[in-house]
Scaffold this motif. Structure first.
Motif, PDB file in Angstrom:
ATOM      1  N   UNK A 196      27.929  41.713  32.018  1.00 61.76           N
ATOM      2  CA  UNK A 196      28.758  40.644  32.269  1.00 61.76           C
ATOM      3  C   UNK A 196      28.275  39.905  33.609  1.00 61.76           C
ATOM      4  N   UNK A 197      28.731  38.938  34.006  1.00 62.66           N
ATOM      5  CA  UNK A 197      28.459  38.030  35.207  1.00 62.66           C
ATOM      6  C   UNK A 197      29.829  38.108  35.934  1.00 62.66           C
ATOM      7  N   UNK A 198      29.614  38.434  37.256  1.00 67.90           N
ATOM      8  CA  UNK A 198      30.886  38.686  38.311  1.00 67.90           C
ATOM      9  C   UNK A 198      31.065  37.301  38.443  1.00 67.90           C
ATOM     10  N   UNK A 199      32.569  37.041  38.767  1.00 68.67           N
ATOM     11  CA  UNK A 199      33.054  35.806  39.151  1.00 68.67           C
ATOM     12  C   UNK A 199      32.471  35.708  40.854  1.00 68.67           C
ATOM     13  N   UNK A 200      32.426  34.492  41.200  1.00 65.90           N
ATOM     14  CA  UNK A 200      31.628  34.168  42.607  1.00 65.90           C
ATOM     15  C   UNK A 200      32.709  35.025  43.718  1.00 65.90           C
ATOM     16  N   UNK A 201      32.100  35.445  44.580  1.00 67.08           N
ATOM     17  CA  UNK A 201      32.603  36.339  45.659  1.00 67.08           C
ATOM     18  C   UNK A 201      33.540  35.600  46.501  1.00 67.08           C
ATOM     19  N   UNK A 202      33.373  34.303  47.031  1.00 65.42           N
ATOM     20  CA  UNK A 202      34.192  33.453  47.763  1.00 65.42           C
ATOM     21  C   UNK A 202      35.767  33.518  47.760  1.00 65.42           C
ATOM     22  N   UNK A 203      35.901  33.751  46.195  1.00 63.49           N
ATOM     23  CA  UNK A 203      37.305  33.730  45.902  1.00 63.49           C
ATOM     24  C   UNK A 203      38.356  34.566  46.459  1.00 63.49           C
ATOM     25  N   UNK A 204      37.663  35.785  46.748  1.00 61.30           N
ATOM     26  CA  UNK A 204      38.385  37.052  47.289  1.00 61.30           C
ATOM     27  C   UNK A 204      39.445  36.769  48.387  1.00 61.30           C
ATOM     28  N   UNK A 205      38.648  36.328  49.454  1.00 59.61           N
ATOM     29  CA  UNK A 205      39.793  36.125  50.585  1.00 59.61           C
ATOM     30  C   UNK A 205      40.922  35.318  50.098  1.00 59.61           C
ATOM     31  N   UNK A 206      40.711  34.387  49.520  1.00 60.45           N
ATOM     32  CA  UNK A 206      41.639  33.209  48.846  1.00 60.45           C
ATOM     33  C   UNK A 206      42.844  33.980  48.083  1.00 60.45           C
ATOM     34  N   UNK A 207      42.285  34.866  47.451  1.00 56.48           N
ATOM     35  CA  UNK A 207      43.323  35.514  46.311  1.00 56.48           C
ATOM     36  C   UNK A 207      44.113  36.503  47.001  1.00 56.48           C
ATOM     37  N   UNK A 208      43.260  37.253  48.136  1.00 57.04           N
ATOM     38  CA  UNK A 208      44.174  38.231  48.783  1.00 57.04           C
ATOM     39  C   UNK A 208      44.917  37.590  49.705  1.00 57.04           C
ATOM     40  N   UNK A 209      44.758  36.503  50.385  1.00 62.00           N
ATOM     41  CA  UNK A 209      45.905  35.752  51.192  1.00 62.00           C
ATOM     42  C   UNK A 209      47.099  35.428  50.282  1.00 62.00           C
ATOM     43  N   UNK A 210      46.885  35.007  49.194  1.00 61.83           N
ATOM     44  CA  UNK A 210      47.810  34.618  48.300  1.00 61.83           C
ATOM     45  C   UNK A 210      48.724  35.324  47.914  1.00 61.83           C
ATOM     46  N   UNK A 211      48.046  36.730  47.419  1.00 58.34           N
ATOM     47  CA  UNK A 211      49.052  37.827  46.910  1.00 58.34           C
ATOM     48  C   UNK A 211      49.628  38.585  48.117  1.00 58.34           C
ATOM     49  N   UNK A 212      49.266  38.254  49.331  1.00 54.24           N
ATOM     50  CA  UNK A 212      49.798  39.116  50.700  1.00 54.24           C
ATOM     51  C   UNK A 212      51.085  38.129  50.881  1.00 54.24           C
ATOM     52  N   UNK A 213      50.691  36.706  50.810  1.00 61.35           N
ATOM     53  CA  UNK A 213      51.839  35.976  51.353  1.00 61.35           C
ATOM     54  C   UNK A 213      52.907  35.772  50.301  1.00 61.35           C
ATOM     55  N   UNK A 214      52.663  35.731  49.033  1.00 61.73           N
ATOM     56  CA  UNK A 214      53.714  35.693  48.303  1.00 61.73           C
ATOM     57  C   UNK A 214      54.784  36.874  48.389  1.00 61.73           C
TER      58      UNK A 214
END
Ligand code: ZN
Length: 443
Positions: A196-214
Motif C-alpha cells: 500500500x501507499x500511505x496517505x500524506x502525513x500533513x492531514x494528520x493535524x487537521x484531522x485531529x483538530x476536527x475530531x477533538x473540536x467536534x
C-alpha cells in the motif's frame, strides 16, 4: 574460511513477527534480532526450543526495541546464551522498558538479558570475530531503530549483508530519515506495508483538530488507544502544536500509561537523535512532548480518577489495539456515551477489541461486561511508522548496483510473495521470500 557463510531465516519469514536471522560465517554465529511471535497462528514457536543451541551463538544484534524484534531475548539467555547483545543506546533503554513490561516474560529473565546489552552508537564499526564486523545506521522507524550492515570476510572476498530492520518513513516530524546505503551484496528487507501507499502525513493535524473540536462541542471526551513507543510521542507532538496554535481549546490531556511516560523520557534524553527541529527545541529547554493541560499518569488510582472528571478530557492510553492495558477501563466508561469519540491512530489486528470496534460492532464485551457502542469511532491512518511500498522500493533504489539477492521478510505471506515478485519482474532483481528455517549460502 572454514565453510561458506550462510544466513538462516528463523522468523518473520512469511509472516510479520518473530524476527530472527542467523548469520554463520567462519567460526562466528551472529543472530540479527531475537523477536517474539505475536501473531496467534505462529505463537506456538515461542515455546519450541530455539532451532540453534543458544550457547553456541556468539552475539546478538538488535535492530530496534519492539517486542517482535527483542522479546525472545530473555528465553535465549535463560536457555544458555551468554554473549553480548549489541544495539543503539536508545534501543538498550527502550528494550529494557519493553521487556520488563511484557507479562509473558519473567522479570529475572528480562533483567539477565538486559545485563548483556552493549550500546553502540550509529555508524561505529564493531568486530564480531575475525571475519565479521557490523554497524548500525538510523532506520527512522522508532527512536534508536537501526539498519544493520554486516561485513563478512575481507578485501575482495568481502560480502556485505544489509538488514533493513523495520524501515521508517521519510519526513516524519520526530525522527531523521532512514539512512541510505549505496552498496550491498545481500539485502534482507521488511515488507509490512509493501502492498500500500500511505496517505500524506500533513492531514494528520487537521484531522485531529476536527475530531477533538467536534467532540468538545458535544461535551464528550476523546479516547485514543496508542502504542507507548513512538506513536504516543508523535501524538503529543501534534497535540502540542494544536494547543499552542489555539486550533483546539484548552482541555485536560492525559497520557495514561507508565510505559509511554518512561519512553517519553528516553526521547527527551536523546535530543541528538531526533529530527533537527526537535533537537533545537530541547536544546532551548522546551520539550516537544509537554504542554499546558497535559498530565502523565502513573498510578492506577490517578487513572481511575479520569473517569469522573467533568468536561472534555483527551486520554492517550495503551494498548494500541485495546487488547489490554488501561484503555479498556476508559472504553468501558465512555464507549456508550454518544458525545464521546474513540480515535484510532494505528493498525488494528484481526481478533483484537480495537478491530471489532473499527469494524462497526454495535456492542462489545469489555472487562467482563457488555457495552453498547454509541460513541463515535474515528480513524486516522497516516501515522504509520513503517515505509510504504514506494518508500521500501525507494530505499532499495539507493543501491548503485543490484544486490546479488534480495530476501523479502516481515510481511503477511501474500505481501511477501507479491513484493518479491514485484522486485523480480518490475526491477529485474533476484528476489525471494525465504521459508521458515531456510538456510541460504552467501556465495
Ligand atoms: Zn518495529
Amino acid at each position: 574460511m572454514a565453510h561458506e557463510p550462510s544466513i538462516t531465516f528463523l522468523g518473520a519469514t512469511r509472516n510479520v513477527t518473530g524476527s530472527r536471522f542467523l548469520v554463520h560465517a567462519d567460526t562466528a554465529k551472529v543472530l540479527v534480532d531475537c523477536g517474539l511471535y505475536q501473531e496467534r497462528d505462529f505463537a506456538a514457536r515461542n515455546w519450541e526450543p530455539f532451532p540453534v543451541e543458544p550457547a553456541s551463538i556468539d552475539a546478538v544484534l538488535l535492530t530496534h526495541a519492539h517486542l517482535d524484534h527483542c522479546g525472545y531475548l530473555p528465553r535465549l539467555v535463560r536457555d544458555g546464551f551468554q554473549g553480548p547483545i549489541y544495539c543503539t543506546p536508545p534501543t538498550a533503554e527502550i528494550a529494557q522498558i519493553v521487556l520488563e513490561d511484557s507479562a509473558r516474560i519473567q522479570m529475572e529473565d528480562a533483567r539477565a538479558a538486559v545485563d548483556l546489552f552493549e550500546p553502540v552508537p550509529y555508524g561505529e564499526m564493531i568486530k564480531l570475530g575475525r571475519q565479521v564486523s557490523a554497524s548500525f545506521h538510523d532506520a527512522g522507524h522508532i527512536l534508536g531503530s537501526a539498519l544493520i550492515r554486516l561485513v563478512i570476510g575481507r578485501g575482495s572476498e568481502a560480502r556485505t549483508v544489509l538488514f533493513s530492520g523495520d524501515l521508517g518513513r521519510e519526513a516524519t516530524p520526530l525522527l531523521r530519515n532512514p539512512h541510505l546505503h549505496d552498496a550491498a551484496d545481500y539485502v534482507v528487507i521488511e515488507s509490512t506495508y509493501g502492498d500500500r501507499t500511505h496517505p500524506p502525513r500533513p492531514e494528520v493535524a487537521g484531522e485531529m483538530a476536527r475530531v477533538i473540536n467536534q467532540t468538545a462541542e458535544r461535551g464528550g471526551s476523546v479516547l485514543i488507544p496508542s502504542f507507548a513507543i513512538e506513536r504516543a510521542q508523535d501524538l503529543l507532538f501534534e497535540l502540542k502544536n494544536l494547543v499552542e496554535q489555539r486550533l483546539i481549546p484548552p482541555l485536560k490531556f492525559f497520557v495514561d500509561s507508565p510505559m509511554a511516560t518512561d519512553v517519553t523520557r528516553v526521547f527527551e534524553g536523546h535530543a541528538e537523535l531526533l529530527d533537527p527541529a526537535l533537537s533545537q527545541m530541547l536544546a532551548e529547554g522546551d520539550s516537544p512532548f509537554r504542554f499546558p493541560g497535559l498530565t502523565f499518569v502513573r498510578t492506577s488510582d490517578d487513572s481511575k480518577a479520569i473517569n469522573h472528571m467533568p468536561g472534555t478530557v483527551v486520554v492517550i492510553a495503551g494498548a494500541g489495539m485495546c487488547n489490554g492495558g488501561r484503555i479498556k477501563h476508559h472504553l468501558a466508561n465512555r464507549i456508550s456515551d454518544p458525545r464521546s469519540t474513540v480515535l484510532f491512530v494505528g493498525y488494528q489486528a484481526k481478533g483484537t477489541l480495537g478491530r471489532t470496534i473499527v469494524d462497526g460492532a454495535t456492542n462489545v464485551r469489555i472487562l467482563g461486561q457488555d457495552h453498547e457502542i454509541h460513541a463515535r469511532v474515528e480513524i486516522i491512518q497516516s501515522l504509520s511508522a513503517h515505509a510504504d511500498r514506494v518508500g521500501l522500493a525507494g530505499w532499495l533504489d539507493a543501491l548503485k548496483h543490484p544486490p546479488r539477492k534480495v530476501f523479502v521478510v516481515h510481511g503477511d505471506e501474500s505481501i511477501v510473495l507479491d513484493f518479491a515478485e514485484h522486485f523480480r519482474t518490475d526491477r529485474e532483481l533476484d528476489a525471494e521470500a525465504p521459508q521458515y528455517g531456510q538456510q541460504v549460502t552467501l556465495t
